[in-house]
Scaffold this active site. Structure first.
Site: not given
Length: 148
Positions: A12-13, A50, A72, A127, A137
């Site tokens: 994740d970023g 990301e 995501d 999320h 995240d």
């Protein structure tokens, strides 16, 4: 011929401001072991973070593996699963609308670090209730705070 080891990866970023300070987080899982990686920079975008997470995850592998990357980022997953990246390359890194593809440097780096591996892309909802995605995240957000 030896069977490639399977590594489960979550990436994740995060970015505060977009552009602004950003961070990335990675969770590598294999053979009952886990490793977290994080990093960031002070002037970046969410998409770049990301992408950096995926690149750093692949760079951390010391042998060719079957890598199941959970992200995501619809942009990254769709670029590979829907063949966008192949079309961009055929058009000289231009999108269908003839505009240049953003972040070509990172797309090219990602393609390079993918070469030794068999990569499988898995889109996860961000999320939500995916514990491992929420974990990366949090790593990315925490990393971004170090650059504010």
């Amino acid at each position: 011929m030896s069977k490639k080891k399977t590594v489960i990866v979550f990436t994740d970023g995060a970015c505060s401001g977009n552009p602004g300070p950003g961070g990335w987080g990675v969770l590598l899982q294999w053979n009952g072991e886990e490793k977290e990686l994080t990093g960031g920079t002070n002037d970046t975008t969410n998409n770049r973070m990301e992408m950096r997470a995926v690149i750093e995850a692949l760079k951390a592998l010391n042998q060719p593996c079957h890598v199941k990357i959970h992200s995501d980022s619809a942009l990254i997953v769709n670029a590979f699963k829907q063949g966008w990246i192949d079309s961009w390359q055929k058009r000289g890194w231009k999108k269908a609308n003839k505009k240049p593809v953003e972040n070509q440097d990172l797309w090219k780096e990602m393609l390079e670090v993918m070469k030794p591996h068999k990569v499988e892309w898995i889109k996860v909802k961000g999320h939500s209730d995916n514990e491992r995605n929420n974990r990366v995240d949090a790593l990315a957000v925490e990393a971004s705070k170090r650059f504010q």
